[in-house]
Scaffold this motif. Structure first.
Motif, PDB file in Angstrom:
ATOM      1  N   VAL A 250       0.867  -1.193   0.000  1.00  0.00           N
ATOM      2  CA  VAL A 250       0.000   0.000   0.000  1.00  0.00           C
ATOM      3  C   VAL A 250       0.898   1.237   0.000  1.00  0.00           C
ATOM      4  CG1 VAL A 250      -1.812   1.279   1.198  1.00  0.00           C
ATOM      5  CG2 VAL A 250      -1.816  -1.233   1.238  1.00  0.00           C
ATOM      6  N   SER A 251       1.610   1.447   1.089  1.00  0.00           N
ATOM      7  CA  SER A 251       2.543   2.570   1.204  1.00  0.00           C
ATOM      8  C   SER A 251       3.186   2.535   2.576  1.00  0.00           C
ATOM      9  CB  SER A 251       1.834   3.915   1.008  1.00  0.00           C
ATOM     10  OG  SER A 251       0.933   4.174   2.076  1.00  0.00           O
ATOM     11  N   ASP A 252       4.294   3.253   2.711  1.00  0.00           N
ATOM     12  CA  ASP A 252       4.930   3.378   4.025  1.00  0.00           C
ATOM     13  C   ASP A 252       3.997   4.067   5.017  1.00  0.00           C
ATOM     14  OD1 ASP A 252       7.203   2.184   3.024  1.00  0.00           O
ATOM     15  OD2 ASP A 252       8.290   4.071   2.710  1.00  0.00           O
ATOM     16  N   ALA A 253       3.242   5.043   4.511  1.00  0.00           N
ATOM     17  CA  ALA A 253       2.304   5.768   5.380  1.00  0.00           C
ATOM     18  C   ALA A 253       1.251   4.824   5.938  1.00  0.00           C
ATOM     19  CB  ALA A 253       1.649   6.904   4.614  1.00  0.00           C
ATOM     20  N   TRP A 254       0.790   3.878   5.114  1.00  0.00           N
ATOM     21  CA  TRP A 254      -0.219   2.924   5.582  1.00  0.00           C
ATOM     22  C   TRP A 254       0.367   1.982   6.630  1.00  0.00           C
ATOM     23  CZ3 TRP A 254      -5.078   2.341   6.250  1.00  0.00           C
ATOM     24  CH2 TRP A 254      -5.583   1.089   6.607  1.00  0.00           C
ATOM     25  N   VAL A 255       1.586   1.518   6.397  1.00  0.00           N
ATOM     26  CA  VAL A 255       2.245   0.635   7.364  1.00  0.00           C
ATOM     27  C   VAL A 255       2.307   1.308   8.729  1.00  0.00           C
ATOM     28  CG1 VAL A 255       4.429  -0.466   7.979  1.00  0.00           C
ATOM     29  CG2 VAL A 255       3.591  -0.604   5.631  1.00  0.00           C
ATOM     30  N   LYS A 256       2.706   2.562   8.741  1.00  0.00           N
ATOM     31  CA  LYS A 256       2.845   3.295  10.002  1.00  0.00           C
ATOM     32  C   LYS A 256       1.487   3.510  10.658  1.00  0.00           C
ATOM     33  CE  LYS A 256       4.940   7.505  11.891  1.00  0.00           C
ATOM     34  NZ  LYS A 256       5.688   8.743  11.555  1.00  0.00           N
ATOM     35  N   TYR A 257       0.517   3.939   9.874  1.00  0.00           N
ATOM     36  CA  TYR A 257      -0.817   4.216  10.418  1.00  0.00           C
ATOM     37  C   TYR A 257      -1.468   2.943  10.951  1.00  0.00           C
ATOM     38  CZ  TYR A 257      -5.816   5.202  10.503  1.00  0.00           C
ATOM     39  OH  TYR A 257      -7.139   5.303  10.883  1.00  0.00           O
ATOM     40  N   ALA A 258      -1.468   1.887  10.154  1.00  0.00           N
ATOM     41  CA  ALA A 258      -2.110   0.636  10.570  1.00  0.00           C
ATOM     42  C   ALA A 258      -1.457   0.082  11.834  1.00  0.00           C
ATOM     43  CB  ALA A 258      -2.042  -0.395   9.441  1.00  0.00           C
ATOM     44  N   GLY A 259      -0.136   0.186  11.902  1.00  0.00           N
ATOM     45  CA  GLY A 259       0.565  -0.284  13.091  1.00  0.00           C
ATOM     46  C   GLY A 259       0.209   0.491  14.339  1.00  0.00           C
ATOM     47  N   THR A 260      -0.083   1.780  14.169  1.00  0.00           N
ATOM     48  CA  THR A 260      -0.494   2.613  15.304  1.00  0.00           C
ATOM     49  C   THR A 260      -1.903   2.263  15.764  1.00  0.00           C
ATOM     50  OG1 THR A 260       0.920   4.443  14.590  1.00  0.00           O
ATOM     51  CG2 THR A 260      -0.898   4.982  16.068  1.00  0.00           C
ATOM     52  N   VAL A 261      -2.820   2.150  14.827  1.00  0.00           N
ATOM     53  CA  VAL A 261      -4.222   1.888  15.168  1.00  0.00           C
ATOM     54  C   VAL A 261      -4.393   0.529  15.831  1.00  0.00           C
ATOM     55  CG1 VAL A 261      -6.528   1.492  14.188  1.00  0.00           C
ATOM     56  CG2 VAL A 261      -5.166   3.449  13.427  1.00  0.00           C
TER      57      VAL A 261
END
Length: 255
Positions: free
Chosen positions: A201-212
């Motif tokens: 998806v993207s690096d931004a998605w990896v970071k966001y999903a990991g936070t949520v």
């Protein structure tokens, strides 16, 4: 032929079971839930985030029992009874909780424009992300799986590009995050069985999903994975009989 979905494990387990045990006393608000359902987890996360007093009642929506059909004629979870009045549909329930408990940890911004923008992205979750996830889950042919996976990547990428970080609207966990969280914690199913990766998806998605997925309210409203495996096995074979599964097979919008 009997519906195999009726035979789901009868109650929450793990951390979710501990939360259920704390919410058995009668309250003005009764939350009718199925521990396994992502739509249920949405409302459950909102209840926990807002610190609302509620009574949890487990329902098997596949049994279509009369007492529950009187609450929600669709027979779907979640549903709420608040001071004797019934409310259903997960996002409507979340909005209701905002209206009924406005001073308890709001999940929507106070500014009308920001609230509207939040609703735009909640709509994107409902109309783009979840349908693509569901089609990928149920697709049997490789070509259909490839199409659905790419559709999901595009929908998630569009969402991730708007994340203000660490949560969607910035520092505060909001109803946008609530709306998508249950599918983030279930993406292991399409990762292990359909070739989906967060990295694609993207690096931004990896970071966001990991936070949520690490948010306390998200973690503690999950049951043990082993009891979900049988349920998702039926989806992966395209044999599940939920309303969502039937809608995908028929090419209709998910109810």
């Amino acid at each position: 032929m009997a519906n195999p979905d009726v035979q789901i494990f009868p109650h929450a387990t793990g951390l979710a079971a501990a939360i259920v045990a704390k919410h058995q006393e009668p309250q003005d608000l009764v939350y009718y839930a199925g521990w396994f359902c992502p739509y249920v987890q949405r409302g459950w996360i909102a209840l926990e985030e807002k610190g609302i007093k509620y009574q949890y009642k487990e329902v098997n929506p596949y049994r279509k029992e009369r007492h529950f059909l009187d609450i929600n004629p669709k027979g779907l979870v979640p549903a709420v009874v608040y001071k004797g009045k019934a409310i259903y549909e997960s996002l409507i329930i979340c909005e209701f909780l905002e209206d009924a408990y406005p001073d308890q940890n709001p999940l929507l911004p106070s500014d009308p424009t920001s609230r509207a923008i939040a609703r735009v992205w909640i709509d994107h979750v409902s109309k783009a992300i979840i349908p693509a996830f569901q089609r990928l889950l149920q697709a049997q042919e490789k070509e259909k799986q490839d199409e659905a996976r790419e559709e999901l990547y595009i929908a998630l990428r569009k969402f991730a590009n708007e994340v203000q970080g660490p949560y969607f609207l910035g520092d505060e966990f909001s109803l946008v995050d609530v709306a998508i969280a249950p599918w983030i914690v279930r993406d292991y199913v399409v990762h292990e069985n359909r070739g989906f990766t967060r990295e694609a998806v993207s690096d931004a998605w990896v970071k966001y999903a990991g936070t949520v997925e690490k948010r306390e309210s998200v973690v503690k409203t999950q049951s043990e994975r082993r009891h979900l495996d049988g349920i998702y096995g039926r989806y992966l074979r395209n044999g599940a009989q939920s309303e969502a599964a039937k809608a995908v097979r028929a090419g209709r919008d998910i109810p």
